[in-house]
Structure formats: structure tokens, C-alpha cells
Write a protein that holds these residues in place. Structure first.
Motif, short mmCIF file in Angstrom:
data_model
loop_
_atom_site.label_atom_id
_atom_site.label_comp_id
_atom_site.label_asym_id
_atom_site.label_seq_id
_atom_site.Cartn_x
_atom_site.Cartn_y
_atom_site.Cartn_z
N SER A 45 0.86 -1.07 -0.28
CA SER A 45 0.06 0.16 0.01
C SER A 45 0.40 1.39 0.03
N ASN A 46 -0.04 2.19 -0.03
CA ASN A 46 1.31 3.65 -0.08
C ASN A 46 2.44 3.55 1.00
N TRP A 47 3.27 3.50 0.54
CA TRP A 47 4.57 3.45 1.15
C TRP A 47 4.74 2.46 2.38
N LYS A 48 3.88 1.40 2.59
CA LYS A 48 4.67 0.31 3.00
C LYS A 48 3.97 -1.03 2.49
N PHE A 49 4.78 -2.35 3.34
CA PHE A 49 4.25 -3.67 3.17
C PHE A 49 3.85 -4.05 4.02
N ASP A 50 3.27 -4.83 4.15
CA ASP A 50 1.67 -5.35 4.89
C ASP A 50 3.04 -6.36 6.21
N GLN A 51 3.86 -6.48 5.95
CA GLN A 51 5.11 -7.25 6.38
C GLN A 51 6.21 -6.92 6.72
N ALA A 52 7.00 -6.65 7.53
CA ALA A 52 8.52 -6.66 7.74
C ALA A 52 9.40 -7.29 7.06
N GLU A 53 8.75 -8.22 7.41
CA GLU A 53 9.34 -9.96 7.68
C GLU A 53 8.60 -10.78 6.51
N TYR A 54 8.48 -11.98 5.76
CA TYR A 54 7.50 -12.91 5.28
C TYR A 54 8.81 -13.91 5.25
N ILE A 55 8.40 -15.39 6.20
CA ILE A 55 9.33 -16.78 6.01
C ILE A 55 8.67 -17.42 4.85
N VAL A 56 10.05 -18.24 3.89
CA VAL A 56 9.42 -19.42 2.91
C VAL A 56 10.01 -20.34 3.37
N PRO A 57 9.77 -20.98 2.72
CA PRO A 57 10.93 -22.25 3.11
C PRO A 57 12.28 -22.31 1.86
N LYS A 58 12.93 -22.90 2.33
CA LYS A 58 14.24 -23.05 1.42
C LYS A 58 14.30 -24.32 1.11
N ASP A 59 14.94 -24.21 -0.52
CA ASP A 59 14.61 -25.06 -1.89
C ASP A 59 13.12 -26.03 -1.98
N THR A 60 12.70 -25.16 -2.06
CA THR A 60 10.93 -25.04 -2.49
C THR A 60 10.28 -24.74 -3.47
#
Length: 122
Positions: A45-60
Motif C-alpha cells: 500500500s502507500n509507502w509500506k508492505f503489510d509485513q516487515a518480514e516474509y518467511i518461505v521454505p528453502k529449496d522449495t
């Protein structure tokens, strides 16, 4: 004379059109052809993302989706070929473990420089 010139022009336009329809970028981290096993939605949204960090699995294979809820935004993830924005709102990637910074890639106004987040792959 005009008929020949017109034919040459049409042939040139056809060649350019076919060249513009070239193949996909097949970089190391992009696996758009494979089905995703996980998904992350990044809401901008205007001047920000909804989270400071997004976590995803490696090698997937993970489908990353950019959703603009307010304004026009894109994301460019440092150290990868992930570049989403107008015309490309999602991609499927497989990433190695690590922390990848990303920022808005479209000049979106006075708060643009502070529009940063992290993609944590673990």
C-alpha cells in the motif's frame, strides 16, 4: 514501387512482432514451469508492505504474489531475479536459505525510499 516498399515494411513489422514475443527468462532461481508447493502474498500500500518480514521454505518452489492494495508498487529482491510489478504480479521461485532484502521498485511518492522489507528463506 509503392507495392514493394509496402511489402518490405509489412515484413519488417512481422519480424519485429515475432521478436518481441520471445521466450521466457530462464534464470537460475525462476521455475515458473513447476507447480508451487508454497505461496506468499506481499501486500503493498502507500509507502509500506503489510509485513516487515516474509518467511518461505528453502529449496522449495514458492509462488510469490504482489498485491497492490493502494497505489502502484513493484518489488525487486536483491540477490535474485525476482522483479514484480505492472505486467507481472507473481512468479514461482526456488531460493537457497538466507535473508533477501527487497524494496519497492516503482517510484510511488514521498515515502518510496522507506518501502523496504525482507524475504527470509529457511
Amino acid at each position: 514501387m509503392y507495392r514493394k516498399l509496402s511489402s518490405v515494411f509489412m515484413l519488417g513489422a512481422l519480424v519485429l512482432a515475432l521478436a518481441a514475443c520471445g521466450g521466457k527468462d530462464k534464470s537460475a532461481s525462476s521455475v515458473d514451469e513447476q507447480p508451487a508447493k508454497a505461496e506468499v502474498v506481499i501486500k503493498a500500500s502507500n509507502w509500506k508492505f503489510d509485513q516487515a518480514e516474509y518467511i518461505v521454505p528453502k529449496d522449495t518452489p514458492v509462488k510469490i504474489i504482489l498485491e497492490n492494495t493502494e497505489g502502484a508498487h513493484g518489488i525487486k529482491v536483491t540477490g535474485t531475479d525476482i522483479n514484480l510489478g505492472p505486467g507481472k504480479q507473481s512468479t514461482v521461485v526456488t531460493l537457497k536459505a538466507g535473508t533477501y532484502d527487497f524494496r519497492c521498485s516503482i517510484m510511488c511518492g514521498s515515502g518510496h525510499a522507506g518501502m523496504v522489507s525482507k524475504l527470509i528463506v529457511q
